[in-house]
Enzyme design. Structure first.
Site, PDB file in Angstrom:
ATOM      1  N   SER A 263      53.883  63.720  77.123  1.00 12.32           N
ATOM      2  CA  SER A 263      53.762  65.050  76.542  1.00 12.32           C
ATOM      3  C   SER A 263      52.974  65.904  77.525  1.00 12.32           C
ATOM      4  O   SER A 263      52.784  65.515  78.667  1.00 12.32           O
ATOM      5  CB  SER A 263      53.051  64.970  75.187  1.00 12.32           C
ATOM      6  OG  SER A 263      51.735  64.510  75.364  1.00 12.32           O
ATOM      7  N   SER A 264      52.483  66.999  77.072  1.00 10.24           N
ATOM      8  CA  SER A 264      51.739  67.895  77.963  1.00 10.24           C
ATOM      9  C   SER A 264      50.268  67.498  78.081  1.00 10.24           C
ATOM     10  O   SER A 264      49.433  68.321  78.412  1.00 10.24           O
ATOM     11  CB  SER A 264      51.861  69.337  77.484  1.00 10.24           C
ATOM     12  OG  SER A 264      51.306  69.447  76.191  1.00 10.24           O
ATOM     13  N   CYS A 265      49.959  66.224  77.868  1.00  8.22           N
ATOM     14  CA  CYS A 265      48.569  65.769  77.951  1.00  8.22           C
ATOM     15  C   CYS A 265      48.126  65.599  79.408  1.00  8.22           C
ATOM     16  O   CYS A 265      48.941  65.553  80.326  1.00  8.22           O
ATOM     17  CB  CYS A 265      48.385  64.456  77.192  1.00  8.22           C
ATOM     18  SG  CYS A 265      49.212  63.048  77.931  1.00  8.22           S
ATOM     19  N   ALA A 266      46.836  65.487  79.618  1.00  5.54           N
ATOM     20  CA  ALA A 266      46.265  65.391  80.963  1.00  5.54           C
ATOM     21  C   ALA A 266      46.774  64.170  81.725  1.00  5.54           C
ATOM     22  O   ALA A 266      47.077  64.259  82.917  1.00  5.54           O
ATOM     23  CB  ALA A 266      44.738  65.360  80.885  1.00  5.54           C
TER      24      ALA A 266
ATOM     25  N   ARG B  88      50.245  64.796  83.026  1.00  7.30           N
ATOM     26  CA  ARG B  88      50.213  65.744  84.146  1.00  7.30           C
ATOM     27  C   ARG B  88      49.721  65.062  85.415  1.00  7.30           C
ATOM     28  O   ARG B  88      50.266  65.265  86.504  1.00  7.30           O
ATOM     29  CB  ARG B  88      49.342  66.952  83.808  1.00  7.30           C
ATOM     30  CG  ARG B  88      50.009  67.903  82.824  1.00  7.30           C
ATOM     31  CD  ARG B  88      49.267  69.224  82.715  1.00  7.30           C
ATOM     32  NE  ARG B  88      47.876  69.090  82.329  1.00  7.30           N
ATOM     33  CZ  ARG B  88      47.432  69.049  81.076  1.00  7.30           C
ATOM     34  NH1 ARG B  88      48.289  69.107  80.072  1.00  7.30           N
ATOM     35  NH2 ARG B  88      46.154  68.941  80.812  1.00  7.30           N
TER      36      ARG B  88
END
Length: 139
Positions: A8-11, A14
């Site tokens: 997902s867009s979690c750290a 990324r």
């Protein structure tokens, strides 16, 4: 098989994507919040685990606690359905190919996805590299 980064867009996701980009390693990214895992994908990922469901399920997540799950007694078919319905049950990112799986970002372990020949080259270079600007104390 190409490397897949599912998250997902979690750290952590990324960081994983930045690492693959920095090392010019091609990968396929999928946001599992928008496009949940299929049963076949979940089964493939579970086959790659060493600890089974405990390795991929985020037992500290809010949704896990709200659902009050017991992984020991939960039938696999029910777990598959829950993972599809609640993608946050899965730890992010899931990084895998045909034979390897890494759950979460770990800068040391992610190197397993560097192609073998490239790893050998990097190891050789690190063993025989010389510091171009040595710091000699006392001079």
């Amino acid at each position: 098989m190409k490397i897949k980064v599912y998250g997902s867009s979690c750290a952590s996701t990324r960081k994983s994507r930045r690492w693959f980009n920095a090392h010019n390693i091609p990968y396929i990214y999928r946001d599992i919040m928008r496009h949940p895992l299929s049963v076949d994908e979940i089964q493939h990922i579970l086959r790659l685990t060493e600890a089974g469901t405990e390795e991929i399920i985020s037992t500290r997540s809010k949704i896990y606690k709200e659902l009050d799950l017991n992984l020991e007694t939960l039938p696999l078919k029910k777990l598959y359905k829950l993972i599809q319905e609640f993608p946050r049950l899965v730890r992010h990112p899931l990084i895998f190919d045909d034979n390897k799986l890494q759950v979460g970002f770990d800068e040391h372990n992610i190197r397993q996805f560097i192609p073998r020949e490239e790893r050998k080259k990097l190891l050789f270079e690190s063993l025989f590299s010389f510091n171009q600007d040595p710091q000699i104390e006392g001079i």
